[in-house]
Design an enzyme around this catalytic site. Structure first.
Site, PDB file in Angstrom:
ATOM      1  N   HIS A  86       0.844  -1.196   0.000  1.00  0.00           N
ATOM      2  CA  HIS A  86       0.000   0.000   0.000  1.00  0.00           C
ATOM      3  C   HIS A  86       0.874   1.239   0.000  1.00  0.00           C
ATOM      4  O   HIS A  86       1.903   1.278   0.663  1.00  0.00           O
ATOM      5  CB  HIS A  86      -0.916   0.004   1.232  1.00  0.00           C
ATOM      6  N   HIS A 125      -9.381  11.010   4.332  1.00  0.00           N
ATOM      7  CA  HIS A 125      -8.876  12.153   5.108  1.00  0.00           C
ATOM      8  C   HIS A 125      -9.984  13.117   5.460  1.00  0.00           C
ATOM      9  O   HIS A 125      -9.778  14.063   6.199  1.00  0.00           O
ATOM     10  CB  HIS A 125      -7.773  12.855   4.320  1.00  0.00           C
TER      11      HIS A 125
END
Ligand code: GLN
Ligand code: ZN
Length: 757
Positions: free
Chosen positions: A643, A696
Site C-alpha cells: 500500500h 482524510h
C-alpha cells in the site's frame, strides 16, 4: 573562523508553541497570550545561541505555522478567499494554514507539500493572474528589531525569490517568469529596509537550486538576483542552499554580486568537487555546511576537518555552518532524562550542534588541532564501535544473492494460482488495515503503557476489539478482512519496538507541519527480529472468520524513511537488515496459515533523491530490491499486497511494478484518478486498488459516487485486476462515518459486479 546556523527549531524545547497554538485554535487563550509564548520562545532561543558563542545568529526563522506561508504573506501572495473573510491578520494567516469554518465563511486551507527530501511539509503559495507581488508584511523587520533590542544584530532568514517562485502554484495563465519583475522589486525593497535597519547579513534560502535546473530556470534565477542585489547597500547578502549541491548553476551563483554563498557538504555530493574544479570567488564568504542539520548523530570532527582543509585550498574566507536549518532535528538532549548516557553521548540535537560548531571552531583555531581536548574526545567517541553490532545479521546481508530478490514463479503464473485459490468475486473489496482508533482504544493503550492495565487485560481488550471489528466487516460484506491494527500506536514505532537495534527517545520531537510533530525512532545498531511481531494477532483474527485475513506489516523502506538513520553504515545496508527481519515475519505468517500478507510502503517515495540523475543509484537500486527481499521467499499461492499513501508515482511506475507485489492499493480519489491513464499506458501488471474514496475527510461517500469511480477505473484497467478499497487506513476516522462509507463501497462493488456479468 566564524560560525552560524541556517535556522533553529521554533516549536520550543517542550513543544510550547504547539500547545499554545492549539489552545488558541480552541479559543482557550487570546492572540496576545499566543504572541507572548512565541516571544518567550524566541527570547530563550536567542539567549541560548548567544551563550553558545555563535557569531551570526539567525532571526525570522520563527514561524507560527510555516516559513513559506510567512513569505507568501510578506509578499502579498495571499488568495482573496482568505483576506475576504475579514479576520484579523493572525487569523487570516491561520485560515490559509488550516482552513476556516465559522461565521465569516467556509474555506479550505492552502495545499500542503513535502519540503524537499525531508518529513517537513510547507504550505504551497497560490498565485493567480491578478496577484500583485509586493512587500506588504513586516515580520522579518519586526523580529530583527526585537533581537536588536536585546543587543543582537541578527541575520534575517527569508525564502529566496527563486525558490519562492518555484514553490508557488500558478492558478492562471501567468507563470513564474511573469512575476519575476514584481518579485525582484519586492526583494529589493526588503534589502533597502534591512539596510536602513543596519543589518549586517541577510540570508536568502534557495534550496531549489539543488534540484534539476533547466536553462530557463538558471536564467530566471540569475535575472532575479541581478535585479535584487543592486539594492543591498551595506547589507551583505548570503545566498543559502541546502539538501544537495548546486551543480546546475555553480558558476552563475559564483558570478552574482552576492557576498556569501552557502553550500551543503553533507548532502551535496558534488559540493567539494565543484569548488575543487572551479575554484571559489575571492570576493565572497563561503558558508560551509559541515554539521548535519537533519540527523542526530555527533559530528565526526576528523571528517569535518578534512573537508575544511580541502576548502581552505580555495578560499580563506569560511564561516562554519550547519548543512540545513536545525528545524529538522529535536531541540535539546537535556530533556532526554531516561536515555542512557551510553546512547546519549553519540547524539547531538539542535542545542548540542551549537556546541559542536563552537568546538570545531576552537579546534581549527588551535595550532595543533589534533591534540586539542575536544578533538581527542570526539576521535575517541568515533573510534570505538557502538554497541549493537550483530555479526549474524551482517553475514546474512552479505550472503544475499540475486535469487533472494526474485520471487518465483513469475507474476502471471502466481496470479493464475491465486485466482484459483481464493476464488474472490470480481472487484474484491477490502480495507487498508486500521479501523477507527477510538478514545477507548487509545486510553487502554495508555493505561497499559503506564502499568495501570495488566498485560493480560490489555491483550483480552485487543482481542475483543479484533473480534468486534471482524463481525463488523462480515456484516458489511467485505471480501478480504483485516484485524484492525488496534495494538498499534503507529505503523513504524510498533515495529521499531519489536526489532532489536532500534531505540526510542522521550522528547525528540521534530516539526512535521504546523503544530504537528513527530518523534522518529533511532536506528541504533544492526537490526534483527527479536521475536514474532504480529503473528499472534493475525492468527487469532484468522481463527474468527472463513474469509481471508490479511497479515499487516510495514515495509523496510518506510520503516527506515521514518526513522533517524545510521551514518556509520549505508542506507542500503540498513534497509536490507530491516528487510530480512520483515521477511522472517512474512514467512512466519505464511507458516501459520495467513494467506494474504500486506507490506505497507507508505513512504517509499519520500526519500526519492531530489535530482533525477541520482534516483536509481542512490535510492531505487536498493529500495526496490529491499522490498522484493521481504516477499521473495513465499509460496506462489500466498498473495502479497502493498500500500502507498499517494498516487504521484507516474515517474517511477516501472519501479513500482517491479516491486513484484501481487496487489497494490494506493491513494487515488483526491487526484481524480488521473493515475489510471499512466497505469494503462505502462501496461501495469500488478493488480490494483486505487482508493475509491478519501479517508482524510469525515464525509460519507455515496454509493453512486463510488460506482462512478469504479466505472472510471474499469475503462482503463482490466476488470479482473481491480480491487475496491478506501484510499488509506481508517484509524483517524470515527465509526459513525466508517461503517456507512464501507457499506456504500460494498454495495457499489456488488452492483458493478452484476453489471459486468
Ligand atoms: N496499514 C496502515 C493503516 O491502515 C497503513 C497506514 C498508511 O498507509 N499510512 O493504517
Ligand atoms: Zn496510506
Amino acid at each position: 573562523m566564524k560560525t552560524t546556523i541556517i535556522g533553529y527549531p521554533r516549536i520550543g524545547n517542550l513543544r510550547e508553541l504547539k500547545f499554545a497554538s492549539e489552545k488558541y485554535f480552541r479559543g482557550e487563550i487570546t492572540a496576545a497570550e499566543l504572541e507572548k509564548t512565541a516571544k518567550e520562545i524566541r527570547a530563550y532561543d536567542l539567549e541560548l545561541q548567544k551563550k553558545s558563542g555563535l557569531d551570526i545568529i539567525p532571526s525570522n526563522d520563527f514561524s507560527f505555522y510555516d516559513g513559506v506561508l510567512d513569505t507568501a504573506f510578506l509578499l502579498n501572495a495571499v488568495p482573496e478567499r482568505y483576506t475576504a473573510l475579514g479576520l484579523s491578520k493572525l487569523d487570516t494567516y491561520f485560515a490559509a494554514a488550516r482552513g476556516y469554518q465559522g461565521k465569516n465563511g467556509d474555506v479550505k486551507a492552502l495545499a500542503m507539500k513535502k519540503w524537499y527530501n525531508t518529513n517537513y511539509h510547507y504550505m504551497v503559495p497560490e498565485i493567480d493572474d491578478s496577484t500583485e507581488i509586493s512587500l506588504t508584511g513586516t515580520k522579518p523587520f519586526d523580529l530583527f528589531k526585537e533581537a536588536l533590542e536585546k543587543g543582537v544584530n541578527t541575520k534575517p532568514v527569508i525564502i529566496g525569490a527563486y525558490t519562492f517562485l518555484k514553490l508557488a502554484r500558478y492558478k492562471g495563465c501567468k507563470q513564474a517568469a511573469d512575476f519575476a519583475e514584481q518579485t525582484a522589486a519586492a526583494y529589493s525593497e526588503i534589502l533597502t529596509k534591512f539596510n536602513e535597519l543596519g543589518a549586517e547579513w541577510v540570508q536568502f534560502d534557495e534550496p531549489s537550486l539543488v534540484k534539476d535546473m533547466s536553462a530557463e530556470d538558471v536564467q530566471l534565477f540569475v535575472s532575479l538576483y541581478e535585479k535584487i542585489l543592486p539594492a543591498k547597500g551595506y547589507v551583505k547578502v548570503l545566498v543559502q542552499t541546502y539538501f544537495g549541491d548546486v551543480r546546475d548553476c555553480y558558476n552563475e551563483l559564483c558570478g552574482l554580486a552576492a557576498d556569501g554563498i552557502g553550500l551543503d557538504f553533507t548532502e551535496g555530493k558534488k559540493s567539494i568537487e565543484l569548488i575543487s574544479k572551479n575554484g571559489f570567488p575571492n570576493d565572497k564568504t563561503l558558508f560551509a555546511g559541515v554539521v548535519n542539520g537533519k540527523n542526530i548523530w555527533r559530528n565526526n570532527y576528523a571528517s569535518t576537518l578534512s573537508i575544511i582543509d580541502e576548502l581552505k585550498k580555495h578560499t580563506s574566507d569560511i564561516v562554519l555552518n550547519t548543512s540545513c536549518s536545525l528545524l529538522h532535528v529535536p531541540c535539546t538532549l537535556a530533556n532526554e532524562t531516561k536515555l542512557d548516557e551510553n546512547y546519549k553521548k553519540h547524539f547531538a540535537y539542535a542545542e548540542e550542534k551549537l556546541a559542536e560548531l563552537e568546538e570545531i571552531r576552537k579546534i581549527i583555531a588551535s595550532e595543533q588541532p589534533l591534540t586539542t581536548e575536544e578533538y581527542r574526545r570526539n576521535a575517541e567517541l568515533h573510534s570505538k564501535p557502538r554497541s549493537g553490532r550483530n555479526d549474524a545479521v551482517r553475514e546474512k546481508v552479505a550472503k544475499l544473492t540475486e535469487k533472494d530478490f526474485v520471487r518465483l514463479p513469475e507474476f502471471a503464473e502466481r496470479e493464475r494460482i491465486q485466482k484459483e485459490r481464493f476464488r474472490l468475486p470480481l472487484f474484491p473489496t477490502t480495507t487498508i488495515g486500521s479501523f477507527p482508533q477510538t478514545a477507548e482504544v487509545k486510553s487502554a493503550r495508555k493505561a497499559f503503557r503506564k502499568g495501570e492495565m495488566s498485560e493480560n487485560d490489555y491483550e483480552s481488550f485487543i482481542k475483543d476489539k479484533i473480534a468486534e471489528c471482524i463481525t463488523q466487516q462480515e456484516g458489511i460484506g467485505l471480501d478480504v478482512l483485516v484485524h484492525g491494527e488496534f495494538e498499534r500506536n503507529d505503523m513504524v514505532e510498533y515495529f521499531g519496538e519489536c526489532l532489536d537495534g532500534y531505540i526510542f527517545t522521550e522528547k525528540a520531537w521534530v516539526q512535521s507541519y504546523g503544530t504537528r510533530c513527530v518523534k522518529p525512532p533511532v536506528v541504533w545498531g544492526d537490526i534483527s527480529r527479536a521475536k514474532p511481531m504480529t503473528v499472534t494477532w493475525s492468527v487469532y483474527a484468522q481463527s474468527l472468520t472463513d474469509k481471508p485475513m490479511k497479515g499487516m506489516l510495514t515495509g523496510p523502506v518506510t520503516i527506515l524513511n521514518w526513522s533517524f538513520p545510521r551514518e556509520d553504515i549505508t542506507l542500503k545496508e540498513s534497509a536490507l537488515q530491516i528487510a530480512l527481519a520483515i521477511r522472517e515475519e512474512v514467512l512466519d505468517l505464511e507458516a501459520n496459515g495467513i494467506s494474504i500478507i500486506q507490506v505497507d510502503e507508505a513512504a517509499l517515495r519520500e526519500k526519492l533523491p531530489l535530482r533525477k540523475a541520482d534516483w536509481r543509484e542512490d535510492y531505487l537500486d536498493w529500495a526496490i530490491p529491499a522490498f522484493r527481499c521481504v516477499h521473495s521467499g513465499v509460496r506462489p499461492e500466498t498473495q502479497i499486497h502493498t500500500h502507498m499513501c499517494y498516487s504521484e508515482f507516474a515517474d517511477i511506475i516501472r519501479d513500482i511494478d517491479d516491486m513484484d507485489a501481487d496487489v497494490i492499493t494506493f491513494e487515488a480519489s483526491r487526484s481524480d484518478l488521473t493515475i489510471l491513464d499512466v497505469l494503462k499506458e505502462n501496461k501495469f501488471r500488478t493488480e490494483v486498488g486505487p482508493g475509491v474514496y478519501d479517508i482524510h475527510s469525515p464525509r460519507v461517500p455515496s454509493k453512486e459516487e463510488i460506482k462512478a469511480a469504479i466505472s472510471k477505473m474499469k475503462e482503463r484497467i482490466p476488470a479482473e485486476k481491480l480491487w475496491i478499497n478506501p484510499d488509506c487506513g481508517l484509524k483517524t476516522r470515527g465509526n459513525t462515518e466508517t461503517v456507512p462509507s464501507l457499506i456504500n463501497l460494498v454495495n457499489a462493488a456488488r452492483e458493478a459486479r452484476n453489471e459486468n456479468c
